[in-house]
Design a protein around this motif. Structure first.
Motif, PDB file in Angstrom:
ATOM      1  N   THR A 403      22.261 -23.036 -82.178  1.00 45.68           N
ATOM      2  CA  THR A 403      21.705 -21.978 -81.830  1.00 45.68           C
ATOM      3  C   THR A 403      20.432 -21.794 -82.673  1.00 45.68           C
ATOM      4  OG1 THR A 403      22.562 -20.462 -83.484  1.00 45.68           O
ATOM      5  CG2 THR A 403      23.840 -20.519 -81.468  1.00 45.68           C
ATOM      6  N   ASP A 404      19.450 -20.941 -81.876  1.00 49.77           N
ATOM      7  CA  ASP A 404      18.082 -20.391 -82.346  1.00 49.77           C
ATOM      8  C   ASP A 404      18.542 -19.337 -83.506  1.00 49.77           C
ATOM      9  OD1 ASP A 404      15.474 -20.224 -82.529  1.00 49.77           O
ATOM     10  OD2 ASP A 404      15.732 -18.627 -80.902  1.00 49.77           O
ATOM     11  N   LYS A 405      17.772 -19.230 -84.475  1.00 48.00           N
ATOM     12  CA  LYS A 405      18.078 -18.072 -85.306  1.00 48.00           C
ATOM     13  C   LYS A 405      17.552 -16.749 -84.619  1.00 48.00           C
ATOM     14  CE  LYS A 405      15.824 -17.035 -89.090  1.00 48.00           C
ATOM     15  NZ  LYS A 405      15.425 -15.731 -89.073  1.00 48.00           N
ATOM     16  N   THR A 406      16.083 -16.610 -84.596  1.00 48.70           N
ATOM     17  CA  THR A 406      15.359 -15.164 -84.269  1.00 48.70           C
ATOM     18  C   THR A 406      15.706 -14.874 -82.641  1.00 48.70           C
ATOM     19  OG1 THR A 406      13.710 -15.934 -85.683  1.00 48.70           O
ATOM     20  CG2 THR A 406      13.456 -13.917 -84.367  1.00 48.70           C
ATOM     21  N   GLY A 407      16.397 -13.622 -82.718  1.00 49.77           N
ATOM     22  CA  GLY A 407      16.588 -13.247 -81.366  1.00 49.77           C
ATOM     23  C   GLY A 407      17.890 -13.469 -80.762  1.00 49.77           C
ATOM     24  N   CYS A 437      -4.372  -9.476 -83.761  1.00 46.71           N
ATOM     25  CA  CYS A 437      -4.034 -10.694 -83.286  1.00 46.71           C
ATOM     26  C   CYS A 437      -2.774 -11.110 -82.488  1.00 46.71           C
ATOM     27  CB  CYS A 437      -3.898 -11.824 -84.647  1.00 46.71           C
ATOM     28  SG  CYS A 437      -5.428 -12.004 -85.570  1.00 46.71           S
ATOM     29  N   GLU A 438      -1.973 -10.306 -82.823  1.00 43.45           N
ATOM     30  CA  GLU A 438      -0.400 -10.487 -82.467  1.00 43.45           C
ATOM     31  C   GLU A 438      -0.433  -9.932 -80.905  1.00 43.45           C
ATOM     32  OE1 GLU A 438       1.450 -12.539 -83.465  1.00 43.45           O
ATOM     33  OE2 GLU A 438       1.678 -12.442 -85.769  1.00 43.45           O
ATOM     34  N   GLN A 439      -1.290  -9.060 -80.672  1.00 42.78           N
ATOM     35  CA  GLN A 439      -0.967  -8.118 -79.418  1.00 42.78           C
ATOM     36  C   GLN A 439      -0.546  -8.654 -78.108  1.00 42.78           C
ATOM     37  OE1 GLN A 439      -4.583  -5.587 -78.309  1.00 42.78           O
ATOM     38  NE2 GLN A 439      -5.652  -6.831 -79.581  1.00 42.78           N
ATOM     39  N   THR A 442       4.271 -12.880 -77.346  1.00 42.47           N
ATOM     40  CA  THR A 442       5.746 -12.240 -76.967  1.00 42.47           C
ATOM     41  C   THR A 442       6.775 -12.472 -78.008  1.00 42.47           C
ATOM     42  OG1 THR A 442       6.274 -14.119 -75.785  1.00 42.47           O
ATOM     43  CG2 THR A 442       5.782 -12.447 -74.454  1.00 42.47           C
ATOM     44  N   HIS A 443       6.306 -13.207 -79.321  1.00 38.08           N
ATOM     45  CA  HIS A 443       7.179 -13.757 -80.321  1.00 38.08           C
ATOM     46  C   HIS A 443       7.842 -12.254 -80.915  1.00 38.08           C
ATOM     47  CE1 HIS A 443       8.921 -15.412 -83.713  1.00 38.08           C
ATOM     48  NE2 HIS A 443       8.775 -16.566 -83.127  1.00 38.08           N
ATOM     49  N   PRO A 444       9.044 -12.236 -81.219  1.00 36.41           N
ATOM     50  CA  PRO A 444       9.657 -11.011 -81.766  1.00 36.41           C
ATOM     51  C   PRO A 444       8.956 -10.661 -82.962  1.00 36.41           C
ATOM     52  CG  PRO A 444      11.438 -12.711 -81.499  1.00 36.41           C
ATOM     53  CD  PRO A 444      10.016 -13.079 -80.966  1.00 36.41           C
ATOM     54  N   LEU A 549      19.220 -23.637 -86.062  1.00 43.82           N
ATOM     55  CA  LEU A 549      17.886 -24.228 -86.013  1.00 43.82           C
ATOM     56  C   LEU A 549      17.320 -23.176 -85.934  1.00 43.82           C
ATOM     57  CD1 LEU A 549      18.321 -27.248 -83.388  1.00 43.82           C
ATOM     58  CD2 LEU A 549      18.937 -27.163 -85.770  1.00 43.82           C
ATOM     59  N   THR A 550      15.910 -23.295 -86.934  1.00 48.98           N
ATOM     60  CA  THR A 550      14.969 -22.195 -86.886  1.00 48.98           C
ATOM     61  C   THR A 550      13.704 -22.707 -87.421  1.00 48.98           C
ATOM     62  OG1 THR A 550      14.224 -20.065 -87.972  1.00 48.98           O
ATOM     63  CG2 THR A 550      15.728 -21.419 -89.259  1.00 48.98           C
ATOM     64  N   GLY A 551      12.519 -22.138 -87.231  1.00 52.70           N
ATOM     65  CA  GLY A 551      11.165 -22.180 -87.463  1.00 52.70           C
ATOM     66  C   GLY A 551      11.005 -21.583 -88.787  1.00 52.70           C
TER      67      GLY A 551
HETATM   68  P1  ADP Z   1      13.120 -19.280 -84.781  1.00 49.91           P
HETATM   69  O1  ADP Z   1      13.602 -20.308 -84.799  1.00 49.91           O
HETATM   70  O2  ADP Z   1      13.311 -18.274 -85.795  1.00 49.91           O
HETATM   71  O3  ADP Z   1      13.158 -18.427 -83.487  1.00 49.91           O
HETATM   72  P2  ADP Z   1      10.211 -19.985 -83.868  1.00 49.91           P
HETATM   73  O4  ADP Z   1       9.910 -21.304 -83.699  1.00 49.91           O
HETATM   74  O5  ADP Z   1      10.181 -18.917 -82.824  1.00 49.91           O
HETATM   75  O6  ADP Z   1      11.763 -19.656 -84.974  1.00 49.91           O
HETATM   76  O7  ADP Z   1       9.331 -19.283 -84.953  1.00 49.91           O
HETATM   77  C1  ADP Z   1       9.212 -19.994 -86.447  1.00 49.91           C
HETATM   78  C2  ADP Z   1       8.534 -19.147 -87.208  1.00 49.91           C
HETATM   79  O8  ADP Z   1       6.938 -19.192 -86.987  1.00 49.91           O
HETATM   80  C3  ADP Z   1       8.577 -17.799 -87.340  1.00 49.91           C
HETATM   81  O9  ADP Z   1       9.684 -17.449 -88.223  1.00 49.91           O
HETATM   82  C4  ADP Z   1       7.369 -17.087 -87.740  1.00 49.91           C
HETATM   83  O10 ADP Z   1       7.287 -17.114 -89.354  1.00 49.91           O
HETATM   84  C5  ADP Z   1       6.040 -17.988 -87.255  1.00 49.91           C
HETATM   85  N1  ADP Z   1       5.798 -17.479 -86.223  1.00 49.91           N
HETATM   86  C6  ADP Z   1       5.891 -17.972 -84.923  1.00 49.91           C
HETATM   87  N2  ADP Z   1       5.163 -17.229 -83.802  1.00 49.91           N
HETATM   88  C7  ADP Z   1       4.597 -16.196 -84.576  1.00 49.91           C
HETATM   89  C8  ADP Z   1       3.716 -15.488 -84.383  1.00 49.91           C
HETATM   90  N3  ADP Z   1       3.106 -15.241 -83.167  1.00 49.91           N
HETATM   91  N4  ADP Z   1       3.197 -14.434 -85.378  1.00 49.91           N
HETATM   92  C9  ADP Z   1       3.406 -14.624 -86.623  1.00 49.91           C
HETATM   93  N5  ADP Z   1       4.495 -15.816 -86.992  1.00 49.91           N
HETATM   94  C10 ADP Z   1       4.861 -16.354 -85.872  1.00 49.91           C
END
Ligand code: ADP
Ligand code: MG
Length: 706
Positions: A403-407, A437-439, A442-444, A549-551
């Motif tokens: 699984t992915d972590k976030t969300g 920048c983030e607006q 769609t990343h959580p 798995l996570t980023g």
């Molecule tokens: P995950 O496996 O946690 O879902 P992602 O690949 O979605 O990992 O993201 C990995 C990391 O990259 C996040 O934990 C965050 O630190 C960073 N990241 C990704 N997208 C953004 C964003 N739009 N703004 C800030 N940080 C981000």
């Protein structure tokens, strides 16, 4: 190429159905066609008009099986089972009449007129004609079309043969048994078919369109995005929409399987299929009927049967060789064996006839797809949408869940814990720049930062050249200055120096770089979903290897992995690295399911043996996933595996059971131990009924909780 759907009515024999399907596939006008017995739907890919196809398909059906009618699928069809009910009643009447006369014939032969052979033979014949008349007519018609070896033909030969060797009760009784079995099958299939379809087809016919002060009832298909609808208490939400007026309780169980109602008010989005319980609300339509949840759910179940599992193809191939072989054995048994042995022709003909009776592979052809259909229908009660029978079959054999972590494992709703600027900038300024920048992301992480800034009444700057670097963060230009927000990886990528003490803190960090200089970071925390731990414990019980798995950074990943009890965890992965890791895990542990929310992990979803997406995830993830968990509940992962395994084992049991019984009965007959036509009918019809009931069992076991 356009896909068109037709309904084939009165096609009761699965064997003929597969023949019709094959024949249609050979037509030059048709690119490909899939027929689903359980839904009666024929889905055709062709460039020709539907009217032209309609007559072509009707002709093709007529050339194979009598009485089949082809019609176009109406867009909205409220399942009308009147027709089938009528058929079943008529059939029951025939069977009951035949049975009574059969009883009279037996009484005549054994009690009242044992010496008057003509009287009881005629009575047997009358009973036989009532029970089997239709079967005889059918087989004669089919022979005229060059269609041998269908059920009707085999039954006719077998029973007429029994008459010829003066086994009257056998002839009538076998036909009676056959008809009862057929009726049972029909009822069982029809029941489960209508039960599933009515539970799954929640599409509205009409909706209440609001125009100014007036409300009119119009057809749901005519509604466009942006239209305003009125939903009264007790009504189903017709289309995916956003509430613009009113507050009400919504029962989402039809869509998500979740029995607790949720409260919605202005600004909240609502899914079609849910029931508005307490008050009138006005909603603004977000998706047209074809794209709304109600249609997605329906298609899930329909397609489920259209993409046929492997075991199904096995049966088709099997029956293609099996039927001729049995007929061959029957011929040898009726001629060669008596010549070589005792010359008792009537005994061996009788044995051969019983072979014919059981030569139809109906039990399998019908029960296996039905099992998957029911399995998928049962899953939909829990908000688990399978995109096909294959997905379910593959899922049943899965060895690991990644699984992915976030969300996915965490809620994906970050809370800003701290804002730590360096001495060149204020907290609010840092937040304001970062949120600007983030607006558009769609990343959580992005969504949470933007919400936090809005909560603090900060206005956002205009941005230029916004670029999202997947798995890292964002790069943009604000007021002619380059701003970078993201994780350590992103900093490395742009070779930004950052202070050392920073790395020690726990939590997800978004570092902010303005004009090439590190300017501080925002610390966020996410919480693990309630059921995550229970889910991983259940997966372990199911003997499944788990990995995360996570980023995100190692520290956060390990903390989460520890809480939920995942076997392994890998951090700091970019989306494409996630896919590589997944492949490595697959090599070591066997086929994998990947579950993600799909923000930037569509490639991994597509690369896994089974891709699972949370319903809250991105549309692209839902698109590529094989299974969608509508309720975003981790427990659905374990549940989907459980139901898949059960369904698959039911299908396998059916196959083994049917083949074993038939082989045993054949061996008993050919060795002369016990040849009996009743037993043969049981081996055919009886086994079919048992297999069908076995298949439907899954619906019972996982019926809707209410
Ligand atoms: P995950 O496996 O946690 O879902 P992602 O690949 O979605 O990992 O993201 C990995 C990391 O990259 C996040 O934990 C965050 O630190 C960073 N990241 C990704 N997208 C953004 C964003 N739009 N703004 C800030 N940080 C981000
Ligand atoms: Mg993610």
């Amino acid at each position: 190429m356009a896909e068109q759907i037709f309904i084939l009515d009165n096609l009761d024999c699965p064997h003929c159905a597969s023949k019709i399907e094959q024949k249609i596939n050979t037509l030059p006008e048709i690119e490909s066609a899939v027929f689903t017995f359980a839904t009666k739907k024929l889905s055709v890919k062709s460039e020709h008009s539907s009217d032209m196809l309609l007559s072509l398909l009707q002709q093709t059906c007529d050339s194979i099986e009598d009485g089949v009618t082809v019609r176009k699928e109406k867009h909205i069809h409220h399942h009308d089972h009147h027709h089938e009910k009528h058929d079943i009643q008529k059939e029951s009447l025939f069977i009951a009449t035949g049975m009574v006369i059969f009883g009279i014939a037996i009484a005549l032969e054994h009690l009242f007129l044992p010496d008057n052979k003509i009287a009881y033979i005629i009575t047997y014949i009358v009973a036989y004609l009532i029970l089997g008349g239709e079967v005889l007519i059918h087989s004669v018609k089919n022979i005229a079309k060059g269609q041998f070896l269908d059920e009707n033909f085999l039954m006719s030969i077998a029973t007429l043969g029994a008459f010829a060797i003066q086994e009257f009760p056998e002839a009538v009784g076998v036909m009676l048994f056959f008809r009862i079995g057929e009726l049972f099958q029909e009822i069982a299939v029809e029941k489960s078919r209508s039960q599933i379809m009515s539970a799954v087809d929640l599409r509205p016919e009409n909706v209440n369109l609001v125009k100014g002060d007036t409300v009119t009832s119009v057809s749901a298909e005519s509604i466009q995005v942006g239209d305003i609808l009125l939903v009264r208490a007790g009504d189903r939400i017709p289309l995916d929409a956003t509430v613009i007026e009113g507050t009400s309780q919504i029962d989402t169980s039809a869509v998500t399987g979740e029995s607790m109602p949720v409260t919605v008010s202005e600004g909240k989005s609502v899914l079609s299929g849910c029931i508005n319980q307490s008050a009138v609300i006005k909603i603004r339509v977000d998706k047209v009927l074809r794209e709304s949840m109600v249609t997605k759910i329906l298609h899930s179940v329909e397609n489920a049967v259209a993409s046929k599992p492997k075991i199904d193809n096995f049966i088709t191939r099997f029956s293609r060789i099996y039927t001729p072989i049995v007929v061959g054995i029957a011929l040898v048994t009726a001629t060669v064996i008596p010549l070589l042995t005792d010359r008792n022709f009537s005994k061996w003909i009788y044995t051969a006839l019983s072979f014919l009776v059981m030569s139809c592979p109906c039990a399998l052809v019908l029960s296996v797809p039905l099992a998957f259909f029911c399995g998928i229908g049962a899953s939909s009660h829990f908000g688990i949408l399978f995109k096909g029978g294959i997905a379910m079959e593959v899922l049943s054999k899965i060895r690991c869940v990644v699984t992915d972590k976030t969300g996915t494992v965490t809620k994906g709703i970050f809370e800003v814990q701290k804002i730590i600027p360096d001495n060149t900038i204020s907290q609010n300024q840092l937040l304001q720049l970062c949120a600007s920048c983030e607006q558009y992301s769609t990343h959580p992480v992005a969504v949470s930062i933007v919400n936090y800034a809005k909560k603090n009444h900060l206005s956002l700057f205009e941005t230029e050249n916004v670029e999202e670097i997947s798995g890292m963060g964002i790069k943009a230009v604000i007021n002619h200055k380059a701003v970078i927000c993201g994780n350590l990886k992103l900093m490395q990528k742009f070779q930004i120096d950052i202070p050392k003490q920073y790395t020690d803190t726990m939590g997800t960090k978004v570092l902010v770089v303005i004009g090439g200089n590190y300017s501080g970071y925002i610390l966020l925390a996410d919480t693990v979903k309630e059921n995550a731990e229970t889910t991983f414990t259940m997966l372990k019980k199911q003997n499944i290897f788990t990995a995360l798995l996570t980023g995100d950074e190692e520290k956060n990943a390990e903390a989460v992995a520890k809480v939920i009890g995942a076997d392994e965890c890998y951090a700091k992965l970019l989306p494409q690295e996630k896919l590589e890791k997944l492949k490595a895990i697959r090599q070591q542990h066997g086929s994998v399911m990947f579950v993600g929310d799909g923000i930037n992990d569509a490639p991994v979803l597509a690369g896994a043996d089974v891709g699972g997406a949370m319903g809250s995830g991105s549309d692209s993830a839902i698109e590529v996933a094989d299974v969608v968990f509508m309720n975003n509940d981790m427990l659905s992962i374990a549940k989907s595996i459980e139901i898949s395994r059960k369904t698959n084992s039911i299908a396998v049991i059916n196959v083994v059971f049917a083949i074993v019984i038939k082989v045993i009965v054949m061996i008993l007959g050919v060795t002369g131990i016990y040849a009996n036509m009743w037993l043969a009918v049981f081996a055919d019809t009886g086994v079919a009924v048992l297999c069908i009931l076995n298949s439907v069992r899954i619906l019972w076991q996982y019926r809707k909780r209410n």
